[in-house]
Scaffold this active site. Structure first.
Site, short mmCIF file in Angstrom:
data_model
loop_
_atom_site.label_atom_id
_atom_site.label_comp_id
_atom_site.label_asym_id
_atom_site.label_seq_id
_atom_site.Cartn_x
_atom_site.Cartn_y
_atom_site.Cartn_z
N GLU A 182 0.85 -1.19 0.00
CA GLU A 182 0.00 0.00 0.00
C GLU A 182 0.89 1.24 0.00
OE1 GLU A 182 -3.46 -0.27 2.24
OE2 GLU A 182 -3.84 1.88 2.31
N ASN A 226 -3.38 -1.70 7.66
CA ASN A 226 -4.68 -2.26 7.27
C ASN A 226 -4.47 -3.77 7.27
OD1 ASN A 226 -5.85 0.32 6.83
ND2 ASN A 226 -4.74 0.43 4.89
N LYS A 303 -4.23 -0.25 13.96
CA LYS A 303 -5.07 0.79 13.37
C LYS A 303 -6.50 0.34 13.62
CE LYS A 303 -6.26 2.75 8.81
NZ LYS A 303 -5.82 2.93 7.42
N GLU A 307 -10.72 4.54 8.95
CA GLU A 307 -10.86 4.20 7.53
C GLU A 307 -11.43 2.80 7.33
OE1 GLU A 307 -6.92 5.02 5.90
OE2 GLU A 307 -7.58 7.05 5.42
N ARG A 340 -2.56 3.45 17.03
CA ARG A 340 -2.53 4.65 16.17
C ARG A 340 -3.68 5.62 16.48
NH1 ARG A 340 -2.72 3.94 10.47
NH2 ARG A 340 -0.92 5.17 9.90
N ASP A 380 -2.99 14.22 7.36
CA ASP A 380 -2.35 13.03 6.80
C ASP A 380 -0.91 13.42 6.54
OD1 ASP A 380 -1.96 10.50 5.85
OD2 ASP A 380 -3.72 10.47 4.59
N GLU A 402 4.79 9.38 13.97
CA GLU A 402 4.85 8.55 12.76
C GLU A 402 5.11 9.48 11.58
OE1 GLU A 402 1.51 5.80 12.13
OE2 GLU A 402 1.68 6.05 9.96
N GLU A 408 3.95 9.24 -0.57
CA GLU A 408 2.55 9.13 -1.00
C GLU A 408 2.03 10.43 -1.60
OE1 GLU A 408 -0.09 7.84 2.12
OE2 GLU A 408 -1.87 8.21 0.92
N HIS A 536 -3.88 18.49 0.02
CA HIS A 536 -4.87 17.55 -0.49
C HIS A 536 -5.41 17.95 -1.85
CE1 HIS A 536 -6.11 13.99 1.53
NE2 HIS A 536 -6.05 14.52 2.71
N TRP A 559 -12.83 13.64 1.25
CA TRP A 559 -11.85 12.95 0.42
C TRP A 559 -11.45 13.81 -0.77
CZ3 TRP A 559 -14.23 7.33 -0.17
CH2 TRP A 559 -13.93 6.61 0.98
#
Ligand code: GCU
Length: 716
Positions: A182, A226, A303, A307, A340, A380, A402, A408, A536, A559
């Site tokens: 990911e 995840n 986590k 999400e 987290r 993020d 973190e 990304e 974003h 989003w």
């Protein structure tokens, strides 16, 4: 000229390139011969090795220094039993040779993993000593000495005292059990679903462990947050155990991301409610099973309720209930839980304020072996955010940061972005939690709030690409994370210089311009993507190219880029002031006031905290629109400059890496222009203001850009 001579001549000219062609697979541990003067210096200082200890970690240190010394100087270190002139003595006070040196008061200050390096006069010369309280410290000290040699520093008079800033320094891999990664841009997973033999894989894992140990990273979570529940089955525990065996001599612990619903999904229980005694017992049994195979297993990363991941709130419980249940299962084995705080759900609160609201009520209520893992920013991993107010906010429970090494939101593995400067910006940021001097680093390293458990983590950028990280310069971020996790006071510039010298060459004509490019690179990316605190603005799923226009009917509002830049004919930016989502109030005074005021807020966070009219005047006198456009153009100019500079460095390094980097820098410029044109042209449809006349005209038009699919998955 005869054909034979001709062929020989051709071979002669080709040879250097063939020999020197490098793939990047050796990272910064190349150990290639140094120039003669250095070889003479180093062999004058060290000619033999005394290993005062015999466990696996000290043996790994001894093997490493032998290998490095041989590679760098062409000479072997003689293994001897007694120290004398020209000896390198490595060990712990468990051994008499170290005890005799009477270093105990200095070793006391080193803690568990620190070390000292000293030059001692002895009969007929001098010897060098690497001493530590544990063999782990000896290993780190050995890598320190090697680094000094690799970078050409003098080793003839050493007086080094080192100890790490954080106790746990871990990478987080986001690797799935099917072998995909990911947000990974360097190929498939090095851990899962691999076709190669164990001998091939284990050799790579050893290299990985050496690389981490060389910068002090002492743990790794190898699967995605995840998390697939199957990672807790016997089959995977066995896989983890085999990898842990390879890590052990390098003082690396293995950790696991776990899925909160595992008891129900793979354990056959009715539910995964943390208050259900059967669930509690299941985790205890699971922990015992893991420790049976991996006695030094590090613990779990979780986590939960984020999400779409399951968590304690599915049963009306809280983060505290979930984390503490797992913590209790790990306590008998000294394992930890990294829980987290990356949480956000659709609701009334804006995303940036949610983690704080959700976690602050539990401050001080977690078990001692729980640490709350918080992303550096409250949204993020944007190219720039304010730091998360949980740093300095949570004081009674330990909090760890973190970071994200994988890019990304910073151009994936196409763009050169040296991230040490970004991480330092966060670590050095003043929280004012206990007045001046309360940096983010100090709120997490135990100094300010007296926590025993301290840690730091970063999401890895490693994959199966031959050079590990897709972009050769991606390696510098892995390297820099480790160095800063050990000592956040190091300068980004110095870290970059070390890395360049070890990875490429020592020639200052190469080192200086390359370090300069690295130091400017993150800001360049910020400028052509998200200047002045914008964020974003990328495509909502792939997070790669510019899509400020994205609007998907029915999709979650938070989003979509339009929600964050909030551009309209009146202005642009996200209002997080007391009139808006009120993120400002989560910061300590005076930051809350500084961020709340557009005249006081740092310019680089202006549109992060404020929604302002297009003709708003900045402190520098520019209109907001003009200032924004200048930044976008500046970003592109920087990318062009990097490309031109690099072009002039041909011949300093091997052709293969030179050309691969050259190609990426060209791509970066092309993509920087996409970003600039897409954002400037799109925002212009709202601002209705001209692009300043002295700037070049956009290369693309908006419709063409909208048609372009920025999804760059094929680069993976
Ligand atoms: C980001 C990222 C996800 C990841 C998540 C996380 O949202 O896009 O892929 O799972 O962060 O950190 O949990």
């Amino acid at each position: 000229m005869s054909g034979k001579i001709c062929r020989l001549l051709v071979l002669f000219f080709l040879l250097p390139n063939i020999i020197l062609a490098e793939s990047g697979e050796k990272l910064w541990l190349r150990y290639l011969p140094l120039d003669n003067a250095k070889v003479v210096d180093y062999t004058n200082a060290i000619r033999s090795l005394v290993v005062a200890g015999d466990d696996a970690v000290i043996s790994a240190a001894a093997e490493e220094i032998q290998m490095a010394f041989n590679g760098l100087t062409g000479n072997d270190l003689r293994n001897v039993n007694r120290p004398g002139a020209g000896a390198l003595l490595i060990g712990t006070p468990e051994n008499r040779l170290i005890r005799d040196l009477e270093l105990s008061s200095e070793l006391e200050k080193c803690g568990e993993e620190g070390y000292i390096i000293r030059t001692f006069p002895v009969r007929n010369g001098q010897m060098t000593v690497i001493a530590a309280n544990t063999s782990a410290g000896v290993l780190y000290g050995t890598f320190d000495l090697i680094r000094r040699m690799q970078t050409g520093e003098s080793i003839s008079k050493l007086e080094v005292n080192e100890s790490p800033a954080f106790k746990i320094r871990v990478l987080n891999h986001w690797d799935n059990l099917n072998g995909t990664v990911e947000r990974g841009y360097a190929g498939h997973s090095i851990w899962f679903n691999r076709p190669e033999d164990w001998s091939v894989r284990s050799a790579q894992y050893k290299y990985y462990a050496r690389a981490n140990a060389s910068v002090g990273i002492n743990g790794t979570v190898i699967n995605n947050v995840n998390a697939d529940p199957n990672v807790l089955t016997a089959e995977y525990i066995e896989k983890y155990a085999r990898i842990a065996d390879i890590f052990r001599p390098y003082n690396m612990k293995i950790y696991m991301s776990v899925n909160f619903a595992s008891p129900a999904v793979i354990g056959g229980l009715e539910n995964s409610d943390p208050f259900n005694p059967a669930v509690q017992q299941w985790w205890k049994d699971k922990a015992a099973e893991i420790y049976q195979s991996i006695p030094d297993f590090g613990g779990f990363l979780v986590k939960a309720n984020s999400e779409g991941q399951p968590g304690p709130m599915d049963y009306g419980r809280t983060h505290k209930d979930g984390a503490n249940m797992m913590a209790k299962a790990l306590q008998p084995h000294n394992g930890i839980v990294m829980w987290r705080a990356f949480v956000y759900e659709p609701g009334d609160d804006e995303r940036s304020v949610q983690a704080y609201n959700e976690f602050m009520p539990f401050d001080g209520e977690f078990e001692d072996n729980v640490i709350v893992q918080v992303k550096n920013g409250p949204v993020d991993f944007m190219p720039r955010e304010s730091f998360s107010p949980l740093f300095g906010g949570m004081q009674k429970s330990p909090v760890m940061i973190e970071f994200q090494i994988t890019q990304e939101y910073l151009g994936h593995s196409n763009h050169l972005a040296y991230l040490s400067t970004m991480w330092k910006e966060v670590l050095d940021a003043e929280t004012f939690a206990k007045g001046v001097g309360s940096s983010v680093a100090k709120t997490t390293d135990g100094t300010l709030f007296n926590h025993e458990l301290t840690a730091i983590s970063a999401v890895s950028n490693i994959g199966r690409d031959i050079n590990w990280t897709g972009h050769h310069f991606g390696q510098s971020n892995w390297y820099a994370f480790g160095r800063l996790a050990w000592d956040y006071d190091l300068l980004s510039e110095d870290i970059a210089e070390e890395w360049v010298k070890m990875t490429f060459v020592h020639d200052q004509k190469f080192v200086e311009p390359v370090v300069d490019i690295m130091m400017r690179s993150r800001e360049a990316v910020v400028n052509y993507m998200n200047p002045l605190g914008l964020h974003h603005i990328m495509g909502w799923d792939h997070h790669f190219g510019p899509e400020p226009w994205t609007d998907i009917p029915g999709a979650r509002e938070d989003w979509l880029p339009r929600y964050y830049h909030n551009a309209s004919e009146f202005g642009i930016g996200f209002d997080r002031t007391t009139n808006g989502s009120n993120l400002v109030s989560q910061y300590h005074s005076p930051l809350n006031k500084i961020y709340n005021d557009p005249l006081l807020v740092p310019e680089n966070l202006l549109l992060w905290f404020h929604h302002l009219p297009w003709n708003y005047r900045l402190q520098n006198g520019l209109k907001l629109w003009d200032a924004m456009v200048y930044k976008y153009y500046e970003g592109v100019e920087e990318a062009r400059l990097f490309q031109n500079r690099w072009d002039r460095l041909e011949g300093y390094i091997d052709d293969r890496r030179f050309k691969e980097i050259q190609y990426k820098l060209k791509l970066q410029t092309t993509e920087a222009i996409w970003w600039r044109d897409a954002c400037v042209l799109y925002f212009q449809t709202y601002s209705n203001l001209p692009i300043p006349a002295e700037l070049e005209r956009p290369v693309h038009d908006l419709d063409e850009l909208k048609e372009l699919k920025f999804d760059m998955k094929h680069h993976n």
